[in-house]
Design a protein around this motif. Structure first.
Motif, PDB file in Angstrom:
ATOM      1  N   UNK A  50       0.835  -1.214   0.000  1.00 35.05           N
ATOM      2  CA  UNK A  50       0.000   0.000   0.000  1.00 35.05           C
ATOM      3  C   UNK A  50       0.866   1.259   0.000  1.00 35.05           C
ATOM      4  N   UNK A  51       1.927   1.244   0.767  1.00 35.67           N
ATOM      5  CA  UNK A  51       2.822   2.398   0.838  1.00 35.67           C
ATOM      6  C   UNK A  51       3.490   2.648  -0.508  1.00 35.67           C
ATOM      7  N   UNK A  52       3.977   1.591  -1.140  1.00 33.23           N
ATOM      8  CA  UNK A  52       4.614   1.746  -2.449  1.00 33.23           C
ATOM      9  C   UNK A  52       3.624   2.263  -3.492  1.00 33.23           C
ATOM     10  N   UNK A  53       2.408   1.736  -3.461  1.00 28.79           N
ATOM     11  CA  UNK A  53       1.379   2.181  -4.404  1.00 28.79           C
ATOM     12  C   UNK A  53       1.034   3.646  -4.172  1.00 28.79           C
ATOM     13  N   UNK A  54       0.967   4.049  -2.915  1.00 28.91           N
ATOM     14  CA  UNK A  54       0.632   5.433  -2.586  1.00 28.91           C
ATOM     15  C   UNK A  54       1.737   6.392  -3.003  1.00 28.91           C
ATOM     16  N   UNK A  55       2.964   5.963  -2.911  1.00 30.90           N
ATOM     17  CA  UNK A  55       4.088   6.830  -3.265  1.00 30.90           C
ATOM     18  C   UNK A  55       4.260   7.037  -4.756  1.00 30.90           C
ATOM     19  N   UNK A  56       3.750   6.110  -5.544  1.00 31.39           N
ATOM     20  CA  UNK A  56       3.980   6.159  -6.995  1.00 31.39           C
ATOM     21  C   UNK A  56       3.417   7.408  -7.680  1.00 31.39           C
ATOM     22  N   UNK A  57       2.181   7.845  -7.399  1.00 26.63           N
ATOM     23  CA  UNK A  57       1.702   9.074  -8.056  1.00 26.63           C
ATOM     24  C   UNK A  57       2.556  10.305  -7.707  1.00 26.63           C
ATOM     25  N   UNK A  58       3.050  10.351  -6.478  1.00 26.51           N
ATOM     26  CA  UNK A  58       3.898  11.469  -6.063  1.00 26.51           C
ATOM     27  C   UNK A  58       5.240  11.386  -6.785  1.00 26.51           C
ATOM     28  N   UNK A  68      -3.775  13.657  -2.156  1.00 29.65           N
ATOM     29  CA  UNK A  68      -5.106  13.042  -2.065  1.00 29.65           C
ATOM     30  C   UNK A  68      -5.179  11.764  -2.899  1.00 29.65           C
ATOM     31  N   UNK A  69      -4.573  11.800  -4.086  1.00 24.63           N
ATOM     32  CA  UNK A  69      -4.528  10.601  -4.921  1.00 24.63           C
ATOM     33  C   UNK A  69      -3.717   9.503  -4.232  1.00 24.63           C
ATOM     34  N   UNK A  70      -2.633   9.881  -3.589  1.00 30.30           N
ATOM     35  CA  UNK A  70      -1.792   8.905  -2.882  1.00 30.30           C
ATOM     36  C   UNK A  70      -2.562   8.250  -1.736  1.00 30.30           C
ATOM     37  N   UNK A  71      -3.282   9.042  -0.975  1.00 31.13           N
ATOM     38  CA  UNK A  71      -4.064   8.501   0.134  1.00 31.13           C
ATOM     39  C   UNK A  71      -5.162   7.574  -0.384  1.00 31.13           C
ATOM     40  N   UNK A  72      -5.810   7.956  -1.476  1.00 30.66           N
ATOM     41  CA  UNK A  72      -6.850   7.102  -2.069  1.00 30.66           C
ATOM     42  C   UNK A  72      -6.254   5.785  -2.540  1.00 30.66           C
ATOM     43  N   UNK A  73      -5.053   5.837  -3.140  1.00 32.38           N
ATOM     44  CA  UNK A  73      -4.363   4.624  -3.598  1.00 32.38           C
ATOM     45  C   UNK A  73      -4.031   3.720  -2.414  1.00 32.38           C
ATOM     46  N   UNK A  74      -3.568   4.336  -1.325  1.00 32.67           N
ATOM     47  CA  UNK A  74      -3.216   3.603  -0.114  1.00 32.67           C
ATOM     48  C   UNK A  74      -4.429   2.832   0.411  1.00 32.67           C
ATOM     49  N   UNK A  75      -5.539   3.539   0.540  1.00 34.04           N
ATOM     50  CA  UNK A  75      -6.769   2.910   1.032  1.00 34.04           C
ATOM     51  C   UNK A  75      -7.261   1.828   0.083  1.00 34.04           C
ATOM     52  N   UNK A  80      -5.549  -0.110  -1.995  1.00 38.11           N
ATOM     53  CA  UNK A  80      -4.732  -1.326  -1.895  1.00 38.11           C
ATOM     54  C   UNK A  80      -5.044  -2.061  -0.611  1.00 38.11           C
ATOM     55  N   UNK A  81      -5.217  -1.332   0.495  1.00 37.58           N
ATOM     56  CA  UNK A  81      -5.571  -1.980   1.759  1.00 37.58           C
ATOM     57  C   UNK A  81      -6.922  -2.676   1.679  1.00 37.58           C
ATOM     58  N   UNK A  82      -7.909  -1.986   1.145  1.00 35.93           N
ATOM     59  CA  UNK A  82      -9.246  -2.589   1.002  1.00 35.93           C
ATOM     60  C   UNK A  82      -9.206  -3.840   0.152  1.00 35.93           C
ATOM     61  N   UNK A  83      -8.513  -3.773  -0.978  1.00 41.93           N
ATOM     62  CA  UNK A  83      -8.409  -4.936  -1.854  1.00 41.93           C
ATOM     63  C   UNK A  83      -7.686  -6.082  -1.135  1.00 41.93           C
ATOM     64  N   UNK A  84      -6.620  -5.776  -0.445  1.00 37.23           N
ATOM     65  CA  UNK A  84      -5.864  -6.790   0.281  1.00 37.23           C
ATOM     66  C   UNK A  84      -6.627  -7.418   1.426  1.00 37.23           C
ATOM     67  N   UNK A  85      -7.542  -6.648   1.999  1.00 33.34           N
ATOM     68  CA  UNK A  85      -8.332  -7.137   3.127  1.00 33.34           C
ATOM     69  C   UNK A  85      -9.661  -7.728   2.668  1.00 33.34           C
ATOM     70  N   UNK A  86      -9.927  -7.655   1.376  1.00 34.02           N
ATOM     71  CA  UNK A  86     -11.163  -8.195   0.846  1.00 34.02           C
ATOM     72  C   UNK A  86     -12.383  -7.390   1.247  1.00 34.02           C
ATOM     73  N   UNK A  87     -12.235  -6.095   1.424  1.00 34.32           N
ATOM     74  CA  UNK A  87     -13.351  -5.235   1.834  1.00 34.32           C
ATOM     75  C   UNK A  87     -13.970  -4.527   0.634  1.00 34.32           C
TER      76      UNK A  87
END
Length: 131
Positions: A29-37, A115-122, A124-131
């Motif tokens: 999630x952290x890596x995905x969030x950092x990518x847009x930045x 904001x895009x980074x935070x959305x990406x972070x969430x 990836x977490x949601x997908x990983x947690x199956x939510x």
């Protein structure tokens, strides 16, 4: 900037995971969030040789301290002088080399994409947690 996940649902689901699974998911999630930045910083970086723009990185912090660093790698070491500027510079012989005025590209990239980074972070977490 510090990030709170923001929902009790995510916090609860993360707390139920085994430590190694949680660590892997957080890293992803952290890596995905950092990518847009990183991409935005790359596009904003001044180009003379292209080395600085090509040396933007996303790095994950220590194992027990989930954090990210989006910034300049080793090849673009001089980028910090461009980002922040310098005071008056002198050679060892005392000759003046002037100052470098700040031309920020990292801070504006963060502001533009946080904001895009935070959305990406969430996401990836949601997908990983199956939510």
């Amino acid at each position: 900037f510090p990030v709170t996940i923001g929902t009790q649902e995510l916090d609860r689901a993360l707390s139920r995971l085994a430590a190694d699974v949680r660590e892997t998911l957080m890293k992803e999630a952290i890596l995905a969030a950092g990518e847009p930045i990183r991409q935005e910083a790359e596009s904003r970086a001044p180009r003379r040789t292209g080395r600085l723009a090509g040396d933007m990185v996303v790095e994950v912090g220590a194992k027990h301290k989930p954090s990210a660093r989006v910034g300049i790698g080793k090849l673009g070491w001089y980028g910090r002088f461009i980002e922040n500027g310098t005071g008056q510079r002198k050679t060892k012989n005392g000759a003046s080399r002037g100052a470098v005025s700040a031309k920020p590209f990292l801070k504006p990239a963060l502001e533009a994409k946080k904001n895009e980074a935070l959305a990406k972070f969430r996401e990836v977490l949601r997908r990983g947690l199956g939510l």
